[in-house]
Design a protein around this motif. Structure first.
Motif, short mmCIF file in Angstrom:
data_model
loop_
_atom_site.label_atom_id
_atom_site.label_comp_id
_atom_site.label_asym_id
_atom_site.label_seq_id
_atom_site.Cartn_x
_atom_site.Cartn_y
_atom_site.Cartn_z
N VAL A 663 -9.72 -15.35 -8.11
CA VAL A 663 -10.10 -13.94 -8.03
C VAL A 663 -11.26 -13.81 -7.05
O VAL A 663 -12.25 -14.55 -7.14
CB VAL A 663 -10.50 -13.39 -9.42
N LEU A 664 -11.13 -12.87 -6.10
CA LEU A 664 -12.19 -12.63 -5.11
C LEU A 664 -12.71 -11.21 -5.28
O LEU A 664 -11.97 -10.24 -5.06
CB LEU A 664 -11.65 -12.83 -3.69
N ASP A 665 -13.94 -11.08 -5.72
CA ASP A 665 -14.58 -9.77 -5.93
C ASP A 665 -13.72 -8.86 -6.78
O ASP A 665 -13.57 -7.66 -6.51
CB ASP A 665 -14.90 -9.09 -4.59
N GLY A 666 -13.10 -9.47 -7.86
CA GLY A 666 -12.34 -8.69 -8.81
C GLY A 666 -10.85 -8.58 -8.51
O GLY A 666 -10.09 -8.06 -9.33
N MET A 667 -10.40 -9.06 -7.33
CA MET A 667 -8.99 -8.94 -6.94
C MET A 667 -8.35 -10.33 -6.89
O MET A 667 -8.88 -11.25 -6.26
CB MET A 667 -8.89 -8.30 -5.55
N PRO A 668 -7.20 -10.52 -7.60
CA PRO A 668 -6.49 -11.81 -7.53
C PRO A 668 -6.03 -12.09 -6.10
O PRO A 668 -5.49 -11.21 -5.42
CB PRO A 668 -5.28 -11.59 -8.46
N VAL A 669 -6.24 -13.32 -5.64
CA VAL A 669 -5.86 -13.73 -4.28
C VAL A 669 -5.30 -15.14 -4.34
O VAL A 669 -5.38 -15.82 -5.37
CB VAL A 669 -7.08 -13.70 -3.32
N ASP A 670 -4.72 -15.59 -3.24
CA ASP A 670 -4.22 -16.97 -3.23
C ASP A 670 -5.34 -17.93 -2.84
O ASP A 670 -6.39 -17.55 -2.32
CB ASP A 670 -3.02 -17.12 -2.29
N LYS A 671 -5.08 -19.20 -3.08
CA LYS A 671 -6.09 -20.23 -2.85
C LYS A 671 -6.48 -20.31 -1.38
O LYS A 671 -7.64 -20.61 -1.04
CB LYS A 671 -5.57 -21.58 -3.36
N ALA A 672 -5.54 -20.05 -0.49
CA ALA A 672 -5.83 -20.18 0.94
C ALA A 672 -6.95 -19.25 1.38
O ALA A 672 -7.79 -19.60 2.22
CB ALA A 672 -4.56 -19.90 1.76
N LEU A 673 -6.98 -18.04 0.81
CA LEU A 673 -8.03 -17.10 1.18
C LEU A 673 -9.38 -17.59 0.67
O LEU A 673 -10.41 -17.46 1.35
CB LEU A 673 -7.72 -15.72 0.60
N ILE A 674 -9.39 -18.18 -0.53
CA ILE A 674 -10.63 -18.70 -1.08
C ILE A 674 -11.18 -19.84 -0.21
O ILE A 674 -12.38 -19.90 0.08
CB ILE A 674 -10.43 -19.18 -2.53
N THR A 675 -10.32 -20.74 0.21
CA THR A 675 -10.77 -21.88 1.00
C THR A 675 -11.18 -21.48 2.42
O THR A 675 -11.88 -22.24 3.10
CB THR A 675 -9.67 -22.96 1.07
N SER A 676 -10.74 -20.29 2.89
CA SER A 676 -11.11 -19.86 4.25
C SER A 676 -12.42 -19.07 4.29
O SER A 676 -12.91 -18.72 5.36
CB SER A 676 -10.00 -19.00 4.85
N LEU A 677 -13.00 -18.79 3.11
CA LEU A 677 -14.24 -18.02 3.07
C LEU A 677 -15.39 -18.79 3.71
O LEU A 677 -15.46 -20.03 3.62
CB LEU A 677 -14.63 -17.70 1.62
N ASN A 678 -16.29 -18.08 4.34
CA ASN A 678 -17.53 -18.66 4.84
C ASN A 678 -18.43 -18.91 3.63
O ASN A 678 -18.75 -17.99 2.88
CB ASN A 678 -18.20 -17.69 5.81
N VAL A 679 -18.85 -20.16 3.42
CA VAL A 679 -19.61 -20.50 2.22
C VAL A 679 -20.94 -19.75 2.17
O VAL A 679 -21.50 -19.53 1.09
CB VAL A 679 -19.86 -22.03 2.15
N TYR A 680 -21.45 -19.33 3.32
CA TYR A 680 -22.72 -18.59 3.33
C TYR A 680 -22.54 -17.15 2.86
O TYR A 680 -23.51 -16.46 2.59
CB TYR A 680 -23.32 -18.60 4.73
N ASP A 681 -21.28 -16.68 2.77
CA ASP A 681 -21.01 -15.33 2.29
C ASP A 681 -20.88 -15.27 0.77
O ASP A 681 -20.78 -14.18 0.20
CB ASP A 681 -19.72 -14.79 2.90
N VAL A 682 -20.85 -16.42 0.10
CA VAL A 682 -20.59 -16.46 -1.35
C VAL A 682 -21.90 -16.31 -2.11
O VAL A 682 -22.89 -17.00 -1.83
CB VAL A 682 -19.89 -17.78 -1.73
N GLU A 683 -21.87 -15.41 -3.10
CA GLU A 683 -23.05 -15.16 -3.93
C GLU A 683 -23.03 -16.05 -5.17
O GLU A 683 -24.03 -16.68 -5.51
CB GLU A 683 -23.06 -13.69 -4.34
#
Length: 811
Positions: A663-683
């Motif tokens: 889940v990304l900011d409350g919305m279900p997403v696939d794993k690929a989107l999670i792994t492509s996130l910039n780690v500095y953007d994660v709270e």
């Protein structure tokens, strides 16, 4: 009559040809040649002029300096110049430090602003400057400058500073002394403070004989007849009050050359130009006399200098008001003599200020009507600014600069012009001859003839600004770029949000032009291609204000009466003390309010769940060691297994066979989107197991990994975001001007017990006259009795300036 935009007045030239008997057949060719050269120069390097009208000549710490800005093009003074951004700064004179800077937005050549002179500002002499980026292509001597003084509350009027060392310079008419040719020599003496100093002196030949004597007539200036002799050299001396005699250098005598004498005073409709030459082997020398006003050719006269010289009678009726620059060209088309003359046909606007009553009472409403007409008495629509000051506190400076004296005189002279309004006062009978002294002792310096006549004009280094310029450099791994790089910019404030793109050059430099916003904007800038973005670093180039020259000996650049200064400082201190108490009372009231309540933590709308089984708070230090979100989870949360890394990582939560729901900011997403996130953007990262994940239904059967980003948080502050390859900062925009506060004392208003002794009673920078040439204002006077001064400065769209003043008593 207004000056026509002709580059050459051919009718005028025809009139001159009737008065001059000998002409070169190539005269018309030279006319076209010189006209084209000047026109080309004006096209490549046009001139702008800035002028500021201030509400008063001096201030006190804690006061506010109000200004109205006018910006014109330099030749015809049209009121709408190309630049829309005017820089106004305040320079501390003894250190040259830039104490404050405003970026003023100009609309139709008009702008306004103010400087709040905080208590932290050191008292002393200051210079307020105004200039555009384009004006910086020329000498800084042509910036608008005005000296002001900021007093502190305990300051007293100091005794007059002694004149100190005197500087004396001599200026042969036309530019040089030629042996055995009688001419006139002007001179100017100034003291260490830069003001004109009256002097008396004499000139000695090598033999010690006195060959000339001189005495200054106005502000250290004067002139005398002089005939230098072949093979002779001269020295000048001044007699000081104590009897001491001080020597000064005198101009060198040339064996050969040209001289030019100009009489612009005997006849109001014509000027007489007399030229002499001493050139071996030549008895007749063809010459041209070129007259131009602010870079536009007014006339070209041709003739021959013979053994008895050459005299020309040149009509002046069609010349514009202001400085006309005369240049004598020899038969090789080389400039050999120069002279400035001032033309005054009184074509400035007439400004009549009329209060509605002959006198007023304290706190009474004052109605003022301003009428603007041209020299023929016809009404003029114009832009104007008006200031009203208490004469008991503020002493208006003698013959101070105004918009007429600045545009027509001071703006085209290099160096300081003392008491410029004196030369426009009809009551001063000697003003015209004194103005001619000024013309002889100041040279034209906006351009050099060599530049104008050359085949190539150097291009301007600075450009016209119509908005805020954002400029900076980009590096990769702290090294210069070797190729162009695309950039994205996100700009925002409370009322604006915009996205734009730009591109660097091959060295990494980038510039964004013509941003139009007030106050400040938050800027986020980063590279647009993902590859190598994190290795980029950004540097914004701050505004580089022109350096200011340091005045070595501080002085008060204003004339102040001791009693007026005492009243001014006393009333300023009282007003500021009242304001301080009002602020303290408001703060006290706020401190007395006590609110008791249980603090509630606001619910994050991105979470369906109340709490997680485990939460990982991501810090910049933590993020710096990992490439993906799943890499950060590995080994940090009990029961969560991460096998592999990057895009190939496999995640499971103990007791479950399959991968969890992402889940990304409350919305279900696939794993690929999670792994492509910039780690500095994660709270933060929440892990939900078993019953906690049941809120997601069957999709949460294998657990839930919920990733919350900084940008997804509605309270996210970009300015706190530290991300490699990204710059987040604030940039300054146009100054947002404040409104001048003027109290209202109507019969129905509650009585105000606080005393009102404003030094600036009223300030109206944005007035306009209508078709009838009239503008009307109303305001309430202060508690002061005595006299109030009203000053109005005017500029029409056609470039005609005007100045007016009036007074009214208060009893």
């Amino acid at each position: 009559m207004p000056w026509k935009k002709n580059f050459v007045n051919y009718a005028f030239i025809a009139a001159i040809t009737l008065l001059i008997t000998a002409f070169q057949s190539s005269g018309e060719d030279f006319i076209q040649f010189i006209s084209n050269k000047l026109h080309r120069y004006r096209e490549v390097l046009p001139v702008e002029k800035a002028y500021l009208h201030l509400d008063k000549p001096y201030y006190v710490t804690g006061d506010t300096l109000w200004f109205k800005a006018y910006l014109t093009e330099g030749s015809l003074h049209l009121a709408d110049s190309a630049s829309n951004l005017l820089y106004v700064d305040l320079i501390e004179q003894h250190s040259g430090r830039n104490a404050a800077l405003k970026r003023v937005q100009m609309t139709g050549g008009i702008g306004r602003g103010e400087f709040v002179l905080n208590d932290s500002l050191p008292p002393g002499a200051y210079t307020i400057r105004a200039y555009t980026n384009w004006m910086r292509n020329a000498s800084e001597d042509f910036f608008f400058r005005k000296n002001v003084y900021v007093f502190n509350h305990e300051e007293k009027v100091a005794a007059d500073t002694p004149a100190g060392k005197i500087d004396l310079q001599f200026f042969p008419e036309g530019g040089q002394l030629v042996a055995d040719i009688n001419t006139r020599v002007a001179f100017k003496a100034v003291n260490e403070a830069g003001f004109g100093q009256d002097v008396t002196g004499f000139v000695l030949a090598q033999s010690g004989d006195t060959v000339a004597s001189f005495r200054s007539e106005h502000l250290g200036m004067g002139r005398f007849q002089f005939e230098p002799k072949t093979g002779e050299s001269y020295r000048a001396f001044i007699k000081e009050a104590d009897g001491k005699v001080t020597p000064f250098a005198f101009p060198k005598v040339h064996d050969n050359g040209f001289t030019m004498v100009v009489d612009n005073l005997s006849n109001t409709l014509k000027m007489r130009v007399i030229c002499y030459a001493k050139i071996p082997g030549k008895t007749e020398i063809p010459v041209h006399v070129v007259g131009h006003a602010r870079g536009i050719v007014a006339f070209v006269a041709n003739g021959k200098i013979g053994s008895r010289g050459l005299m020309m009678q040149l009509p002046t009726a069609e010349l514009p008001d202001g400085i006309t620059h005369l240049t004598l060209f020899d038969d090789g088309n080389r400039p050999v003599c120069q002279r400035l003359v001032f033309i005054n046909h009184s074509r400035s606007l007439n400004v009549h200020i009329k209060p509605s009553k002959p006198e007023y009472k304290p706190r009474e409403k004052v109605d003022v009507e301003v009428t603007v007409t041209d020299s023929a008495g016809k009404p003029v629509e114009a832009n104007l600014s008006l200031s009203v000051t208490d004469a008991g506190q503020i002493l208006q400076q003698p013959f101070d600069q105004n918009i007429v004296s600045y545009l027509l005189l001071s703006s085209d002279l290099k160096g300081f012009t003392e008491q410029p309004a004196y030369y426009f006062d009809p009551a001063k009978s000697e003003r015209k001859i004194h103005l001619d002294y000024l013309m002889m002792t100041h040279g034209w310096a906006r351009f050099k003839w060599e530049e104008v006549l050359g085949d190539s004009i150097p291009p301007a280094k600075r450009y016209v600004e119509q908005g805020i310029t954002l400029e900076g450099d980009v590096k990769r791994n702290n090294k210069k770029l070797t190729e162009k790089t695309a950039l994205s910019l996100f700009l925002s404030n409370d009322s604006l949000s915009t996205f734009m793109t730009t591109e660097t050059d091959e060295t990494g430099h980038f510039t964004v032009y013509n941003l139009a916003f007030s106050d400040s904007l938050q800027l986020r800038i980063q590279g647009m291609n993902k590859k190598g973005n994190q290795s980029l670093s950004f540097t914004l180039n701050p505004f580089d204000a022109p350096r200011a020259s340091v005045v070595k000996i501080p002085f008060k650049p204003v004339t102040v009466d001791a009693r007026q200064l005492a009243d001014f400082l006393k009333n300023a201190a009282r007003d500021q003390e009242i304001s301080k108490k009002i602020r303290e009372n408001r703060e006290r009231l706020l401190r007395e309010v006590t609110i008791k309540a249980k603090k509630e933590t606001p619910r994050d709308s991105r979470k369906l769940y109340n709490s997680a089984d485990a939460t990982l708070k991501v810090t910049p230090q933590m993020a710096s060691g990992y490439m993906t979100v799943l890499d950060m989870l590995q080994g940090r949360v009990a029961g969560v297994s991460v096998m592999g890394s990057g895009m190939n990582a496999v995640v499971s939560i103990r007791g479950n066979r399959g991968e969890p729901l992402f889940v990304l900011d409350g919305m279900p997403v696939d794993k690929a989107l999670i792994t492509s996130l910039n780690v500095y953007d994660v709270e933060s990262i929440d892990v939900l197991k078993g019953p906690s994940a049941a809120i997601y239904g069957s999709r949460g059967g294998n657990g839930v990994i919920s990733v919350l980003t900084k940008r997804g948080n509605e309270n996210y502050d970009y300015s706190q975001d530290i991300v490699p390859g990204v710059l987040v900062t604030k940039i300054a925009g146009f100054h947002t001007p404040r409104e001048f506060y003027s109290p209202k004392y109507t019969p129905t208003s509650p009585p105000d017990q606080n005393p009102d002794f404003r030094s600036t009673i009223f300030w109206a920078p944005l007035l306009k006259t209508g078709r009838d040439g009239k503008a009307r204002v109303s305001y309430y006077h202060s508690d002061a009795t005595g006299q109030a001064d009203i000053l109005a400065e005017v500029l029409s769209p056609a470039g005609q300036p005007g100045f007016g003043k009036s007074v009214y008593p208060v009893r």
